[in-house]
Scaffold this motif. Structure first.
Motif, PDB file in Angstrom:
ATOM      1  N   VAL A 108      59.473  57.448  94.825  1.00  0.00           N
ATOM      2  CA  VAL A 108      59.661  57.987  96.169  1.00  0.00           C
ATOM      3  C   VAL A 108      58.454  57.706  97.071  1.00  0.00           C
ATOM      4  O   VAL A 108      58.614  57.449  98.261  1.00  0.00           O
ATOM      5  CB  VAL A 108      60.011  59.491  96.125  1.00  0.00           C
ATOM      6  CG1 VAL A 108      58.841  60.321  95.626  1.00  0.00           C
ATOM      7  CG2 VAL A 108      60.488  59.979  97.482  1.00  0.00           C
TER       8      VAL A 108
ATOM      9  N   THR B 221      58.754  54.097  98.280  1.00  0.00           N
ATOM     10  CA  THR B 221      59.874  53.933  99.202  1.00  0.00           C
ATOM     11  C   THR B 221      59.554  54.525 100.568  1.00  0.00           C
ATOM     12  O   THR B 221      59.741  53.874 101.605  1.00  0.00           O
ATOM     13  CB  THR B 221      61.151  54.573  98.621  1.00  0.00           C
ATOM     14  OG1 THR B 221      61.446  53.955  97.358  1.00  0.00           O
ATOM     15  CG2 THR B 221      62.329  54.395  99.556  1.00  0.00           C
TER      16      THR B 221
ATOM     17  N   SER C 229      67.183  51.777  89.890  1.00  0.00           N
ATOM     18  CA  SER C 229      67.288  52.620  91.070  1.00  0.00           C
ATOM     19  C   SER C 229      68.081  51.920  92.174  1.00  0.00           C
ATOM     20  O   SER C 229      67.613  50.950  92.774  1.00  0.00           O
ATOM     21  CB  SER C 229      65.899  52.985  91.603  1.00  0.00           C
ATOM     22  OG  SER C 229      66.010  53.644  92.846  1.00  0.00           O
ATOM     23  N   TRP C 230      69.264  52.441  92.465  1.00  0.00           N
ATOM     24  CA  TRP C 230      70.055  51.880  93.560  1.00  0.00           C
ATOM     25  C   TRP C 230      69.332  52.095  94.890  1.00  0.00           C
ATOM     26  O   TRP C 230      69.410  51.253  95.779  1.00  0.00           O
ATOM     27  CB  TRP C 230      71.465  52.486  93.594  1.00  0.00           C
ATOM     28  CG  TRP C 230      71.513  53.884  94.118  1.00  0.00           C
ATOM     29  CD1 TRP C 230      71.484  55.034  93.391  1.00  0.00           C
ATOM     30  CD2 TRP C 230      71.583  54.282  95.487  1.00  0.00           C
ATOM     31  NE1 TRP C 230      71.522  56.126  94.223  1.00  0.00           N
ATOM     32  CE2 TRP C 230      71.594  55.691  95.523  1.00  0.00           C
ATOM     33  CE3 TRP C 230      71.633  53.596  96.702  1.00  0.00           C
ATOM     34  CZ2 TRP C 230      71.645  56.416  96.710  1.00  0.00           C
ATOM     35  CZ3 TRP C 230      71.689  54.322  97.884  1.00  0.00           C
ATOM     36  CH2 TRP C 230      71.702  55.716  97.882  1.00  0.00           C
ATOM     37  N   ASN C 231      68.620  53.213  95.015  1.00  0.00           N
ATOM     38  CA  ASN C 231      67.948  53.532  96.271  1.00  0.00           C
ATOM     39  C   ASN C 231      66.851  52.516  96.596  1.00  0.00           C
ATOM     40  O   ASN C 231      66.702  52.110  97.753  1.00  0.00           O
ATOM     41  CB  ASN C 231      67.374  54.950  96.215  1.00  0.00           C
ATOM     42  CG  ASN C 231      66.850  55.387  97.557  1.00  0.00           C
ATOM     43  OD1 ASN C 231      67.526  55.255  98.567  1.00  0.00           O
ATOM     44  ND2 ASN C 231      65.636  55.896  97.576  1.00  0.00           N
TER      45      ASN C 231
ATOM     46  N   HIS D 245      68.578  49.388  97.765  1.00  0.00           N
ATOM     47  CA  HIS D 245      69.108  49.553  99.120  1.00  0.00           C
ATOM     48  C   HIS D 245      67.976  49.467 100.151  1.00  0.00           C
ATOM     49  O   HIS D 245      68.101  48.806 101.182  1.00  0.00           O
ATOM     50  CB  HIS D 245      69.857  50.886  99.257  1.00  0.00           C
ATOM     51  CG  HIS D 245      70.489  51.042 100.594  1.00  0.00           C
ATOM     52  ND1 HIS D 245      69.857  51.687 101.633  1.00  0.00           N
ATOM     53  CD2 HIS D 245      71.675  50.588 101.084  1.00  0.00           C
ATOM     54  CE1 HIS D 245      70.640  51.636 102.700  1.00  0.00           C
ATOM     55  NE2 HIS D 245      71.747  50.984 102.395  1.00  0.00           N
ATOM     56  N   SER D 246      66.860  50.120  99.851  1.00  0.00           N
ATOM     57  CA  SER D 246      65.709  50.066 100.762  1.00  0.00           C
ATOM     58  C   SER D 246      65.194  48.643 100.904  1.00  0.00           C
ATOM     59  O   SER D 246      64.834  48.205 102.002  1.00  0.00           O
ATOM     60  CB  SER D 246      64.595  50.986 100.251  1.00  0.00           C
ATOM     61  OG  SER D 246      65.040  52.324 100.216  1.00  0.00           O
TER      62      SER D 246
ATOM     63  N   ALA E  41      72.293  47.205  94.562  1.00  0.00           N
ATOM     64  CA  ALA E  41      72.325  48.661  94.740  1.00  0.00           C
ATOM     65  C   ALA E  41      73.709  49.198  94.427  1.00  0.00           C
ATOM     66  O   ALA E  41      73.865  50.210  93.733  1.00  0.00           O
ATOM     67  CB  ALA E  41      71.918  49.028  96.170  1.00  0.00           C
TER      68      ALA E  41
ATOM     69  N   THR F 177      75.103  52.254  91.114  1.00  0.00           N
ATOM     70  CA  THR F 177      75.513  53.640  91.335  1.00  0.00           C
ATOM     71  C   THR F 177      77.022  53.782  91.235  1.00  0.00           C
ATOM     72  O   THR F 177      77.761  52.831  91.482  1.00  0.00           O
ATOM     73  CB  THR F 177      75.032  54.176  92.700  1.00  0.00           C
ATOM     74  OG1 THR F 177      75.341  55.563  92.783  1.00  0.00           O
ATOM     75  CG2 THR F 177      75.655  53.439  93.863  1.00  0.00           C
TER      76      THR F 177
ATOM     77  N   SER G 156      77.194  57.293  98.139  1.00  0.00           N
ATOM     78  CA  SER G 156      76.180  56.234  98.123  1.00  0.00           C
ATOM     79  C   SER G 156      76.824  54.863  98.237  1.00  0.00           C
ATOM     80  O   SER G 156      76.343  53.996  98.983  1.00  0.00           O
ATOM     81  CB  SER G 156      75.342  56.310  96.842  1.00  0.00           C
ATOM     82  OG  SER G 156      74.656  57.532  96.775  1.00  0.00           O
TER      83      SER G 156
ATOM     84  N   HIS H 211      77.842  54.216 101.791  1.00  0.00           N
ATOM     85  CA  HIS H 211      76.658  53.897 102.607  1.00  0.00           C
ATOM     86  C   HIS H 211      76.211  52.453 102.359  1.00  0.00           C
ATOM     87  O   HIS H 211      75.906  51.711 103.297  1.00  0.00           O
ATOM     88  CB  HIS H 211      75.546  54.892 102.275  1.00  0.00           C
ATOM     89  CG  HIS H 211      74.293  54.681 103.033  1.00  0.00           C
ATOM     90  ND1 HIS H 211      74.191  54.828 104.401  1.00  0.00           N
ATOM     91  CD2 HIS H 211      73.048  54.313 102.602  1.00  0.00           C
ATOM     92  CE1 HIS H 211      72.957  54.557 104.782  1.00  0.00           C
ATOM     93  NE2 HIS H 211      72.250  54.249 103.707  1.00  0.00           N
TER      94      HIS H 211
END
Length: 121
Positions: free
Chosen positions: A36, A39, A68-70, A73-74, A95, A99, A104, A107
């Motif tokens: 986190v 990111t 980590s999909w997040n 995506h980032s 991403a 997930t 998600s 998005h």
């Protein structure tokens, strides 16, 4: 000290001309960084138009957190900001594969449609 403290101090040292000290603190910040942290800081870099620096951090984050999909995506959003729509689409697809959360996925699909539109143009 935490990640943000170290990064802030590194920026101040850089402004004061202590590039060596700044680099030392940046490296230390990476040793203690959580997913986190990297990111959130990468988005701060994006907002400051430091896209290459943001991508570098997110690539590192992706290597450290490959599931980590997040992060993917980032990274897609960072490549989109750079105008590299092929890399953005690739990261959005990664991403999506990471997930099974319906919101998600929706998005991510929205992001993917956006870059495919630019990629085709």
């Amino acid at each position: 000290m935490d990640f943000i403290d170290l990064r802030t101090r590194a920026e101040l040292l850089e402004i004061c001309g202590d590039s060596e000290g700044a680099e030392r603190l940046r490296n230390l910040s990476l040793e203690i960084a959580r997913e986190v942290d990297l990111t959130v800081y990468a988005y701060q870099l994006l907002w400051r138009n430091k896209v290459d620096d943001a991508i570098e951090l997110l690539e590192r984050n992706g290597s450290a957190h490959p599931d980590s999909w997040n992060v993917r995506h980032s990274l897609g959003e960072a490549y989109e900001a750079l105008g590299d729509y092929a890399s953005a689409a690739m990261n959005f697809r990664k991403a999506q594969a990471l997930t099974d959360d319906v919101s998600s996925i929706a998005h991510i699909e929205q992001s993917l449609r956006r870059v495919i539109q630019f990629e085709a143009a």
